[in-house]
Design an enzyme around this catalytic site. Structure first.
Site, PDB file in Angstrom:
ATOM      1  CE  LYS A   1       9.740  -9.968   5.335  1.00 45.86           C
ATOM      2  NZ  LYS A   1      10.406  -8.697   4.981  1.00 45.86           N
TER       3      LYS A   1
ATOM      4  CB  SER B   1       7.655  -6.321   3.387  1.00 49.86           C
ATOM      5  OG  SER B   1       9.010  -6.611   3.664  1.00 49.86           O
TER       6      SER B   1
ATOM      7  CB  SER C   1      10.906  -4.280   4.687  1.00 46.81           C
ATOM      8  OG  SER C   1      10.125  -3.919   3.585  1.00 46.81           O
TER       9      SER C   1
END
Lengths: 498, 117
Positions: free
Chosen positions: A81, A156, A180
């Site tokens: 990420k 997210s 998330s």
């Protein structure tokens, strides 16, 4: 060989590499080929570096050839990420304000991935600064759900979920501040784990809400998630909120996977109005399944959980408004309007207006409001009291039961664009996941089937007390095994070909 | 910054709110406090959205929380100290590697004096 390799689990790939049946380079190349084939439609990554990935893989092969003993995931590819700092790749948090930034140091999670011999394929797209539930808030455009390219992949950590669901990588890192990791995992048919707060290091993780941010794994199986969890978790002296205790035995629990005699509580407050019928149907089936496997199921009331969402949307923006003050165009990142006549303050305001997207601006403003002295007691102070009450609800529940369960999300993946300019509708995606962030306890999402209405994945959330991370893996693995027996394979096998 | 806003907004402090929670003037003031040079149309749009959000999150005020201590953090934490000894750190070049402007091993910034004039 290449097409077969991408469907393997991380544990299987690690086995093939360690036995010499496949090289780390072959495995990396297979995933790079897959990325080349599908990335135009999925758009999971903000940065891909094939040469660097192959070089990392070559190093693993050389070390193995030299007779070194390597970690259990050595040579396995991973999507990382873009909220974790990486010295060899740009780190942007999907924000224009950090476009092209090369950090001078690695996050602890990054460093541990490297030490474990994981091969980092690239950085994944996300909602800007991890604020969102759809990955539409990225400055670099949305990511698409591999189950239906017109749907959101969650957020997210939506680039991470899409990459793993599209077989671009067997594993991905994520961060979970309000859901998330779990929500993107749920809507793409993956396993996603939020470890106990403080169980995984925040050093080098670009901060959104520091009392809530928690790194965790996304994977296609419970065992793979546990292996990654173990690889990057554990005490870190560089993070002052890191827990100085051993990582719970998550891998052993994931291998064990049984629920006989376990007491399971169904959260009474999560279900009913506002929940998609197909989500509730799969959830209730999963609960029946747990009962049939020997668990004792009871309903448990957690009365303050219904206030978790409003409390979170005061606490998280408050922390964000403070944390994001560092993006001021002075030391790194974007600087706008420095024409030698404007003051530093004017340049800061122009830089931030240009560099931040709409959701980040909304949350900074909301947090500034909630923290201002005239409103502090009525909003931020009250939200902190609600946080206490939610932790007490968990404490009371865990006196009666070993784990709590709920749907992970109220609905399946929604269409891209549907909630983009309706913040309150977007925030509802985190309804069931937020309590565990506020209380800091462990929670996982595992796939529990497809909703009848839209044939899209549904997630089962399993929550356990602080530092009982192994327990959610144990229950998750039992559910996974029983459901895969029923389905005749993994849920992801039902996804349409890309 | 806190005091600046308190003077502006204290009249409405502590009221239970629902709709009409925040005025456009307050939104413009918040933007200034947040160091966000927003356009007029952005302010208009944000005013409506912030009003919706604040009205919704004001639900926390329904909770009976008399005598409930606040939680700022999920874990019981005490301060963590390390030994006060010199350790390797970033070099000046590394620290300045992302700087929009640098000069003689320093961050170069726009003028910071005479701002209040």
């Amino acid at each position: 060989m290449s097409a077969e390799l991408i469907k393997k689990t991380a544990a299987e790939l690690a086995g093939l590499i360690s036995s010499g049946e496949a090289s780390a380079v072959e495995v990396a190349q297979a995933h790079l080929d897959r990325i080349a084939a599908v990335e135009d439609s999925v758009k999971a990554f903000t940065h891909i570096d094939p040469e660097a990935a192959l070089a990392q893989a070559r190093t693993v092969d050389e070390r193995r050839a030299a007779g070194e003993t390597l970690g259990p995931l050595a040579g396995v590819p991973i999507a990382h990420k873009d909220v974790f700092t990486t010295t060899d790749m740009p780190t942007t948090a999907s924000s224009k304000i950090l476009e092209g930034w090369r950090p001078p140091y690695d996050a602890t999670v990054t460093r541990r991935l490297r030490e474990a011999g994981l091969v980092i394929l690239g950085k994944t797209n996300m909602d800007e600064f991890a604020m969102g539930s759809s990955t539409e808030n990225s400055a670099f455009g949305p990511t698409h759900n591999p189950w239906d390219l017109n749907k959101i992949p969650g957020g997210s950590s939506g680039g991470s979920s899409a990459a793993v669901a599209a077989y671009e990588a067997p594993l991905a890192t994520g961060t979970d501040t309000g859901g998330s990791i779990r929500q993107p995992a749920a809507v793409t048919g993956l396993v996603g784990m939020k470890p106990t707060y403080g169980g995984s290091s925040r050093y080098g993780l670009i901060a959104f809400a520091s009392s809530l941010d928690t790194p965790g794994p996304l994977a296609r199986t419970v065992l793979d998630a546990a292996l990654l969890h173990e690889a990057f978790s554990g005490h870190d002296p560089m993070d002052s909120t890191s827990i100085d205790q051993p990582v719970p035995p998550v891998v052993e629990a994931a291998r064990r996977g049984e629920v006989g005699g376990l007491r399971i509580g169904v959260v009474k407050e999560f279900g009913g109005e506002g929940y998609q019928p197909g989500v509730l149907a799969r959830f209730h089936e999963a609960v029946e399944l747990l009962e049939s496997l020997g668990a004792k199921v009871v309903e448990v009331s957690c009365p303050h959980f219904t206030y978790a969402l409003p409390a979170y949307y005061l606490i998280a923006p408050s922390e964000c408004s403070s944390n994001l003050a560092r993006f001021d165009g002075m030391r790194y990142g974007l600087r706008v309007g420095d024409d030698q006549t404007r003051s530093a303050e004017e340049v800061m305001a122009l830089t931030r207006a240009e560099g931040f997207g709409p959701e980040v601006k909304r949350r900074i403003m909301l947090g500034t409001y909630a923290l201002s002295s005239g409103y502090y007691d009525a909003y931020y102070g009250k939200a902190q009291q609600v946080r206490t009450l939610i932790a007490r609800d968990f404490d009371a529940a865990f006196e009666q039961v070993d784990v709590l369960v709920s749907p992970t999300t109220p609905t399946t993946a929604f269409p891209i664009g549907e909630r983009a300019d309706d913040p309150m509708a977007m925030y509802l995606a985190d309804l069931c996941t937020i309590p565990s962030n506020l209380a800091g306890n462990a929670a996982i999402s595992v796939p529990c089937g497809l909703a009848d209405e839209d044939s899209l994945p549904v997630g089962l959330q399993i929550m356990a007390p602080v530092l009982a991370d192994d327990r959610v893996y144990r229950v998750g693995a039992a559910v996974e095994r029983a459901l895969q027996d029923r389905w005749g394979g993994p849920l992801l096998a039902k996804a349409p070909e890309l | 910054m806190l005091n600046e806003h308190a003077a502006h907004g204290s009249a409405a402090a502590g009221q239970a709110r629902g709709g009409g929670a925040i005025t456009r003037d307050e939104v413009a003031h918040l933007a200034r406090l947040s160091r966000l040079a927003l356009r007029e149309d952005e302010l208009d749009h944000l005013a409506t959205q912030l009003d919706d959000i604040i009205s919704a999150v004001a639900r926390v005020q329904e909770v009976a929380a008399e005598d409930i201590p606040p939680t700022s953090h999920a874990l019981p934490l005490t301060n963590v100290f390390r030994a006060d000894e010199v350790r390797p750190s970033l070099t000046p070049d590394q620290a300045l590697s992302g700087a929009p402007a640098a000069d003689e091993q320093r961050f170069k910034v726009p003028r910071i004096l005479d701002e209040e004039a």
